[in-house]
Design a protein around this motif. Structure first.
Motif, PDB file in Angstrom:
ATOM      1  N   PRO A  26       0.836  -1.350  -0.150  1.00  0.00           N
ATOM      2  CA  PRO A  26       0.228   0.244  -0.309  1.00  0.00           C
ATOM      3  C   PRO A  26       0.779   0.869   0.263  1.00  0.00           C
ATOM      4  O   PRO A  26       1.669   1.192   0.718  1.00  0.00           O
ATOM      5  N   THR A  27       0.409   2.378  -0.681  1.00  0.00           N
ATOM      6  CA  THR A  27       1.357   3.566  -0.913  1.00  0.00           C
ATOM      7  C   THR A  27       0.229   4.628  -0.201  1.00  0.00           C
ATOM      8  O   THR A  27      -0.674   5.508  -1.123  1.00  0.00           O
ATOM      9  N   SER A  99       0.513  -6.188   4.360  1.00  0.00           N
ATOM     10  CA  SER A  99       0.350  -5.896   5.302  1.00  0.00           C
ATOM     11  C   SER A  99       2.009  -5.008   5.627  1.00  0.00           C
ATOM     12  O   SER A  99       3.450  -5.824   5.237  1.00  0.00           O
ATOM     13  N   PRO A 100       2.377  -3.432   5.280  1.00  0.00           N
ATOM     14  CA  PRO A 100       4.110  -3.303   4.783  1.00  0.00           C
ATOM     15  C   PRO A 100       4.442  -3.485   5.696  1.00  0.00           C
ATOM     16  O   PRO A 100       6.312  -2.989   5.880  1.00  0.00           O
ATOM     17  N   TYR A 101       4.197  -3.673   7.594  1.00  0.00           N
ATOM     18  CA  TYR A 101       4.945  -3.582   8.287  1.00  0.00           C
ATOM     19  C   TYR A 101       5.635  -4.755   8.549  1.00  0.00           C
ATOM     20  O   TYR A 101       6.306  -4.697   9.257  1.00  0.00           O
ATOM     21  N   ASP A 102       5.193  -5.566   8.092  1.00  0.00           N
ATOM     22  CA  ASP A 102       5.522  -7.311   8.276  1.00  0.00           C
ATOM     23  C   ASP A 102       5.884  -7.913   6.881  1.00  0.00           C
ATOM     24  O   ASP A 102       6.633  -9.423   7.177  1.00  0.00           O
ATOM     25  N   GLY A 103       4.803  -7.348   6.026  1.00  0.00           N
ATOM     26  CA  GLY A 103       4.518  -8.286   5.269  1.00  0.00           C
ATOM     27  C   GLY A 103       3.968  -9.140   4.865  1.00  0.00           C
ATOM     28  O   GLY A 103       3.768 -10.106   4.344  1.00  0.00           O
ATOM     29  N   GLY A 104       3.267  -9.718   5.763  1.00  0.00           N
ATOM     30  CA  GLY A 104       2.247 -10.732   5.639  1.00  0.00           C
ATOM     31  C   GLY A 104       1.214 -10.163   4.526  1.00  0.00           C
ATOM     32  O   GLY A 104       0.720  -8.965   4.407  1.00  0.00           O
ATOM     33  N   VAL A 105       0.309 -11.678   4.274  1.00  0.00           N
ATOM     34  CA  VAL A 105      -0.855 -11.432   3.131  1.00  0.00           C
ATOM     35  C   VAL A 105      -1.923 -12.144   3.507  1.00  0.00           C
ATOM     36  O   VAL A 105      -1.979 -12.929   4.008  1.00  0.00           O
ATOM     37  N   TRP A 106      -3.017 -11.147   3.702  1.00  0.00           N
ATOM     38  CA  TRP A 106      -3.700 -11.384   4.078  1.00  0.00           C
ATOM     39  C   TRP A 106      -5.540 -11.479   2.985  1.00  0.00           C
ATOM     40  O   TRP A 106      -5.135 -11.037   1.845  1.00  0.00           O
ATOM     41  N   ILE A 114      -6.791  -1.267  11.014  1.00  0.00           N
ATOM     42  CA  ILE A 114      -6.645   0.091  10.151  1.00  0.00           C
ATOM     43  C   ILE A 114      -5.165   0.498  11.387  1.00  0.00           C
ATOM     44  O   ILE A 114      -6.537   1.463  12.188  1.00  0.00           O
ATOM     45  N   ASP A 115      -4.387   0.631  10.950  1.00  0.00           N
ATOM     46  CA  ASP A 115      -3.275   1.342  11.973  1.00  0.00           C
ATOM     47  C   ASP A 115      -3.023   2.908  11.679  1.00  0.00           C
ATOM     48  O   ASP A 115      -3.216   3.759  10.917  1.00  0.00           O
ATOM     49  N   HIS A 116      -3.286   4.192  13.046  1.00  0.00           N
ATOM     50  CA  HIS A 116      -2.281   5.611  12.877  1.00  0.00           C
ATOM     51  C   HIS A 116      -1.347   5.078  12.713  1.00  0.00           C
ATOM     52  O   HIS A 116      -0.813   4.884  13.970  1.00  0.00           O
ATOM     53  N   LEU A 148      -2.932   7.156   7.639  1.00  0.00           N
ATOM     54  CA  LEU A 148      -3.483   5.654   8.065  1.00  0.00           C
ATOM     55  C   LEU A 148      -2.932   4.188   7.029  1.00  0.00           C
ATOM     56  O   LEU A 148      -2.865   4.128   5.785  1.00  0.00           O
ATOM     57  N   TRP A 149      -2.731   3.104   7.728  1.00  0.00           N
ATOM     58  CA  TRP A 149      -2.119   1.880   6.742  1.00  0.00           C
ATOM     59  C   TRP A 149      -3.166   0.529   7.231  1.00  0.00           C
ATOM     60  O   TRP A 149      -3.230   0.592   8.647  1.00  0.00           O
ATOM     61  N   ALA A 150      -3.400  -0.040   6.573  1.00  0.00           N
ATOM     62  CA  ALA A 150      -4.006  -1.191   7.051  1.00  0.00           C
ATOM     63  C   ALA A 150      -2.790  -2.702   6.740  1.00  0.00           C
ATOM     64  O   ALA A 150      -1.658  -2.544   5.888  1.00  0.00           O
ATOM     65  N   VAL A 151      -2.165  -2.860   8.148  1.00  0.00           N
ATOM     66  CA  VAL A 151      -1.309  -3.839   8.471  1.00  0.00           C
ATOM     67  C   VAL A 151      -2.222  -4.451   9.562  1.00  0.00           C
ATOM     68  O   VAL A 151      -3.664  -5.536   9.773  1.00  0.00           O
ATOM     69  N   THR A 152      -1.135  -5.474   9.025  1.00  0.00           N
ATOM     70  CA  THR A 152      -1.621  -6.932  10.333  1.00  0.00           C
ATOM     71  C   THR A 152      -2.281  -7.021  11.944  1.00  0.00           C
ATOM     72  O   THR A 152      -1.328  -5.935  12.080  1.00  0.00           O
TER      73      THR A 152
END
Length: 208
Positions: A26-27, A99-106, A114-116, A148-152
């Motif tokens: 995501p960007t 998830s850009p934080y950990d590379g997880g694919v869901w 949704i992380d702040h 706002l980021w979509a993450v694991t």
């Protein structure tokens, strides 16, 4: 014999199926260049962390409606996912999220938080305690900056309200983008940073 071997090689080659391309990361909008982020970081006010005890998540109303039936969470899920489909209430029913934080694919939206980028409590102790509720609502639903980021989900829970001196993404390759996004949000909203936070962000920006 040579023609037989050649034919066999051609048959084998034709049976090879190319691996699917990885889903894109995501960007979110507004991520600055490293040089811009360093300039912004240098301009931020450094102030000690003081918890006044007044923070409450309800002081940052979210998730508000962004468009139609889509609230901020569903908006980000659609923005940052691939092949996302939704129902009439804008709830994501299928899609793929990286998830850009950990590379997880869901493939289930329930696995995504949704992380702040700058957590709400961190914002509170960095200056948002003096804001109106309306301004805090804008901050908590800011889709125009890299906030706002979509993450694991469990990675987001591990982060909680920690700043970069206390928590960093599992993927070191994401340090640069993480620091640029964090600085941009603090700069956009004129929030303060601690000296430890500044040091951590500087180190992360030096990986760019």
């Amino acid at each position: 014999m040579k023609s037989y071997i050649f034919a066999s090689l051609l048959a084998a080659a034709s049976s090879v199926v190319a691996a699917p391309a990885p889903a894109p990361m995501p960007t979110p909008p507004g991520i600055p260049s490293a040089s811009t982020a360093k300039t912004q970081l240098a301009s931020l006010t450094v102030k000690a962390y003081v918890d006044d005890g007044g923070y409450n998540r309800d002081l940052f109303p979210h998730w508000i409606t962004i468009s139609g039936t889509c609230n901020a969470r569903e908006y980000v899920l659609k923005r940052d996912g691939t092949g996302v489909t939704t129902d009439d209430a804008c709830r994501s029913t299928s899609g793929t999220w990286v998830s850009p934080y950990d590379g997880g694919v869901w493939t289930q939206a329930s696995d995504i938080d949704i992380d702040h980028m700058v957590p709400l409590k961190n914002a509170w102790v960095s200056g948002a305690n003096a804001w109106t509720t309306s301004k805090r609502q804008q901050f908590a639903n800011d889709i125009n900056s890299p906030q706002l980021w979509a993450v694991t989900d469990n990675v987001n829970q591990s982060k909680s309200d920690k700043s970069p001196d206390a928590w960093k993404p599992p993927l070191t390759s994401f340090y640069c983008t993480y620091a640029k996004a964090w600085v941009q949000v603090k700069y956009t909203w004129a929030l303060t940073i601690t000296s430890a936070e500044k040091s951590a962000l500087t180190s992360m920006l030096n990986t760019c």
